[in-house]
Design a protein around this motif. Structure first.
Motif: not given
Length: 271
Positions: A18-23, A41-45, A124-128
């Motif tokens: 899963r790719v998690v984008l935080s804030h 090929g990834l699908s879970r956001l 897990l990716f953070g805020n820009e």
């Protein structure tokens, strides 16, 4: 947040990532990240408290990956987004004194894929602007960094997602992902020994007749040409092309000789 149970045997390891984008502050970055995921090929956001979502800008930037946005899960906190995960990686250019061990993206891709065979994993990716907080990083088992130019490590959020998803895809296919092409590949059988030898005989004849090769002083020209064409591993069609070229040269040389002979005969008769 309730999620349907996922059978461990019915999905591939990439389906457990899963790719998690935080804030995330700009919805366009969410759409671009969805596009980056789908190409690999990834699908879970999963989205942790996005500033604006759903949003038309996200759809526009997704460019055909709207299905990723439709199925995206919005979470109220990081713990909900990481629920059920056996392994989580914080993507950050900053090394933390008290954070988990750092790994470059390529090495991390192999480990993440291996751990996905055991259960759910998260990127897990953070805020820009602010990136990930220390509290968010400390909820992960690894810190992953992209080995960018040390004088300028700033990457767009979607670009970072693309790079990590790419490394995961490489790991999934052991470095050799399938080549997808709608073009019909051209194929010609390899030239046989006899076809290749007849080509060399033809080539030598033309080089002699054109004056390029002195048969009394051939030096190492022919062995060098054999080495040159040998590296090419000529196909039958290629042999036919080369011999057609040699035929054209032979006709041109013969025509020039006839013309020269005719001119010489006229000059002799005029005397």
């Amino acid at each position: 947040m309730n999620r349907p149970a996922r059978s461990q045997s019915s999905v591939s390891p990439l389906d457990r990532v899963r790719v998690v984008l935080s804030h995330t502050s700009h919805p366009g970055n969410i759409g671009a990240a969805a596009r980056a995921m789908k190409t690999m090929g990834l699908s879970r956001l999963l989205l942790v408290n996005p500033k604006r979502f759903p949003d038309d800008q996200a759809v526009a930037r997704a460019a055909g990956a709207e299905d990723i946005l439709v199925s995206a899960e919005v979470c109220t906190g990081i713990d909900a987004a990481l629920a059920d995960c056996v392994f989580a990686c914080a993507i950050s250019a900053r090394h933390r004194n008290l954070g988990p061990p750092p790994l470059p993206a390529r090495l991390a891709g192999a480990e993440i894929f291996a751990r996905a065979a055991e259960g759910e994993v998260a990127l897990l990716f953070g805020n820009e602007t602010a990136g990930l907080s220390n509290a968010e990083v400390q909820r992960c088992q690894r810190t992953v960094f992209i080995p960018a130019n040390p004088e300028y490590t700033s990457l767009n959020l979607a670009s970072a997602v693309q790079l990590l998803c790419y490394e995961l895809r490489l790991a999934a296919f052991d470095g050799c992902p399938p080549v997808l092409s709608k073009a019909v590949p051209f194929a010609s059988p390899p030239a046989s020994h006899q076809e290749v030898e007849r080509f060399y005989e033809h080539l030598q004849r033309v080089m002699v007749s054109s004056g390029f090769l002195d048969p009394l002083r051939p030096r190492r020209l022919l062995p060098k040409l054999r080495r040159l064409f040998g590296r090419a591993e000529l196909e039958r069609d290629e042999i036919n092309i080369l011999r057609g070229l040699l035929d054209a040269i032979e006709r041109q040389v013969a025509e020039e000789r006839r013309t020269a002979g005719s001119t010489s005969g006229c000059a002799h008769n005029s005397r």
